[in-house]
Scaffold this motif. Structure first.
Motif, mmCIF file in Angstrom:
data_model
loop_
_atom_site.group_PDB
_atom_site.id
_atom_site.type_symbol
_atom_site.label_atom_id
_atom_site.label_comp_id
_atom_site.label_asym_id
_atom_site.label_seq_id
_atom_site.Cartn_x
_atom_site.Cartn_y
_atom_site.Cartn_z
ATOM 1 N N ALA A 35 3.865 2.456 -0.533
ATOM 2 C CA ALA A 35 2.993 3.095 0.448
ATOM 3 C C ALA A 35 2.066 2.040 1.043
ATOM 4 C CB ALA A 35 2.174 4.202 -0.213
ATOM 5 N N MET A 36 1.805 2.142 2.330
ATOM 6 C CA MET A 36 0.919 1.169 2.963
ATOM 7 C C MET A 36 -0.001 1.894 3.956
ATOM 8 S SD MET A 36 2.150 0.911 6.360
ATOM 9 C CE MET A 36 1.350 -0.557 6.822
ATOM 10 N N ARG A 37 -1.164 1.303 4.159
ATOM 11 C CA ARG A 37 -2.061 1.833 5.179
ATOM 12 C C ARG A 37 -2.856 0.682 5.773
ATOM 13 N NH1 ARG A 37 -6.060 5.451 1.227
ATOM 14 N NH2 ARG A 37 -6.992 3.688 0.108
ATOM 15 N N VAL A 38 -3.286 0.876 6.981
ATOM 16 C CA VAL A 38 -3.967 -0.183 7.732
ATOM 17 C C VAL A 38 -5.305 0.339 8.227
ATOM 18 C CG1 VAL A 38 -3.812 -1.748 9.697
ATOM 19 C CG2 VAL A 38 -1.734 -1.104 8.464
ATOM 20 N N TRP A 39 -6.328 -0.486 8.025
ATOM 21 C CA TRP A 39 -7.680 -0.154 8.465
ATOM 22 C C TRP A 39 -8.183 -1.257 9.396
ATOM 23 C CZ3 TRP A 39 -9.362 4.429 6.218
ATOM 24 C CH2 TRP A 39 -8.751 4.824 5.026
ATOM 25 N N SER A 47 -5.467 -4.517 -1.290
ATOM 26 C CA SER A 47 -5.231 -5.231 -0.042
ATOM 27 C C SER A 47 -4.133 -6.257 -0.286
ATOM 28 C CB SER A 47 -6.508 -5.912 0.447
ATOM 29 O OG SER A 47 -6.571 -7.243 0.015
ATOM 30 N N TRP A 97 -4.561 1.255 -4.703
ATOM 31 C CA TRP A 97 -4.522 0.722 -3.337
ATOM 32 C C TRP A 97 -5.123 -0.680 -3.364
ATOM 33 C CZ3 TRP A 97 -1.640 2.434 0.342
ATOM 34 C CH2 TRP A 97 -1.367 3.793 0.482
ATOM 35 N N LEU A 99 -5.159 -4.419 5.179
ATOM 36 C CA LEU A 99 -3.818 -3.873 4.959
ATOM 37 C C LEU A 99 -3.670 -3.615 3.475
ATOM 38 C CD1 LEU A 99 -3.694 -6.046 7.451
ATOM 39 C CD2 LEU A 99 -1.258 -5.626 7.282
ATOM 40 N N GLU A 100 -3.365 -2.387 3.123
ATOM 41 C CA GLU A 100 -3.300 -2.004 1.714
ATOM 42 C C GLU A 100 -1.899 -1.528 1.347
ATOM 43 O OE1 GLU A 100 -7.750 -0.502 0.588
ATOM 44 O OE2 GLU A 100 -6.414 0.964 1.496
ATOM 45 N N PRO A 149 -9.211 4.197 10.316
ATOM 46 C CA PRO A 149 -7.799 4.242 9.907
ATOM 47 C C PRO A 149 -6.890 4.025 11.103
ATOM 48 C CG PRO A 149 -8.721 6.452 9.973
ATOM 49 C CD PRO A 149 -9.854 5.524 10.283
ATOM 50 N N THR A 207 5.137 4.895 4.521
ATOM 51 C CA THR A 207 5.803 4.502 3.281
ATOM 52 C C THR A 207 6.987 3.617 3.630
ATOM 53 O OG1 THR A 207 5.154 6.569 2.234
ATOM 54 C CG2 THR A 207 6.930 5.333 1.192
ATOM 55 N N GLN A 214 -0.780 4.882 8.465
ATOM 56 C CA GLN A 214 -0.249 4.729 7.126
ATOM 57 C C GLN A 214 1.222 5.163 7.122
ATOM 58 O OE1 GLN A 214 -2.833 7.120 4.690
ATOM 59 N NE2 GLN A 214 -1.505 8.918 4.912
#
Lengths: 171, 157
Positions: free
Chosen positions: A99-103, A63, A61, A148-149, A120, A125, A123
């Motif tokens: 895959a992406m996720r946002v914090w 950024s 993961w 943003l990862e 969180p 895909t 997230q």
């Protein structure tokens, strides 16, 4: 709607021959939505570019800036913005499966996070055929910092830009 | 007479709904969001108190908020003890005095989130605010004490 392709010389001739048409343009009413859409290409005003660059995705993961240190934000100073938009393009001939996720988190007056970790936001895909654009809207605005990862089992490069929009007053 | 404009550097196009003029927004200003409060509330204490620690029910936590469409309350809590919260609001006159005593309750409930969690509450949850004063009170109802670290941002636009 109609359009024709002309040379610069022809365009200049038409402007010189028909200056009244040019004068009309200055007072013509336009849709506000159109103005807002075009704004970032002229003068960032209530739409700001928060980040733009290239990310090398791999199985970790990372950024958008490429780091794997969860403490680091990808964008800062996002307090005024209602929402963020992340637009990207992945290089490579294989289908995109990233895959992406946002914090997000808030900071105090000194820029120090209120606490450890992140909230969180979401997230997902990103799955597209190769060489297509993707766009992610982050609707939960007004956090100070976002991370943003991205992660991809198949290493690939992602070019992307994060912009943010804020409300505005009409005078 | 159709109005045309230069599109894509070398293409003349008629103005239409599908092909509007590229223009800059004039006579508009971005609206900043203001940080109105950053405070740590001592949740080791019992009883209902506002985010600033006050137990005086007539004291506002935030004043002069009439320009804000809504407030966003961000908080980080380092404990999971059950905690109730209430969001109260009222209007003032031209001198800043409340129109009457007491408050209008905008929201109430159990403070979301566990230990070491980030959370956010929009005030009001729907519609517009524009109240002059807000009082945000919390009360730990059981469990161990903890620190509640708050930030409130006022949003205009």
């Amino acid at each position: 709607m109609s359009a024709e392709r002309i040379t610069r010389r022809e365009m200049l001739k038409r402007l010189i021959v028909a200056p009244i048409g040019a004068a009309v343009l200055t007072t013509l009413e336009v849709r506000q939505a159109s103005a807002a859409t075009m704004q970032p290409y002229y003068d960032p005003y209530f739409v700001a570019v928060l980040w733009e660059g290239r990310t090398r995705c791999d199985s970790l993961w990372r950024s958008l800036k490429g780091d794997v240190a969860p403490i680091l934000p990808a964008v800062q100073g996002a307090t005024p913005y209602d929402r963020l938009y992340w637009t990207g393009y992945a290089l490579g001939s294989a289908p995109v499966n990233v895959a992406m996720r946002v914090w997000a988190r808030a900071v105090d007056h000194n820029g120090v996070p209120l606490g450890n970790g992140w909230r969180p936001i979401g997230q997902a895909t990103i799955q597209t055929p190769p060489q297509r654009w993707f766009r992610v809207e982050i609707p939960e605005g007004h956090w100070d910092e976002y991370r943003l990862e991205v992660r991809s089992a198949t290493p690939r490069l992602v070019y992307s830009r994060v912009i943010a929009s804020q409300g505005y007053w009409k005078e | 007479m159709p109005v045309r404009f230069l599109r894509n550097a070398s293409e003349l196009a008629d103005v239409s709904m599908e092909s509007p003029l590229p223009v800059q927004v004039a006579n508009a200003k971005p609206v900043p969001a203001d940080t109105l409060l950053v405070a740590t509330t001592n949740m080791f204490l019992s009883g209902e108190r506002d985010l600033l620690g006050s137990t005086s029910t007539e004291l506002p936590t935030l004043d002069a908020c009439g320009q804000y469409r809504k407030l966003i309350w961000f908080y980080f809590r380092d404990g999971a003890a059950p905690t109730n919260y209430r969001v109260l609001a009222r209007a003032t006159d031209h001198n800043g005095a409340p129109l009457g005593t007491g408050w209008q309750e905008l929201a109430t409930g159990t403070l979301p989130g566990g230990a070491n969690s980030w959370n956010r509450i929009d005030i009001p949850a729907s519609g517009d605010g524009y109240y002059d004063q807000y009082r945000i009170v919390v009360e730990r109802t059981s469990g161990s004490g903890y620190s509640l670290i708050n930030k409130i941002v006022g949003v205009r636009g």
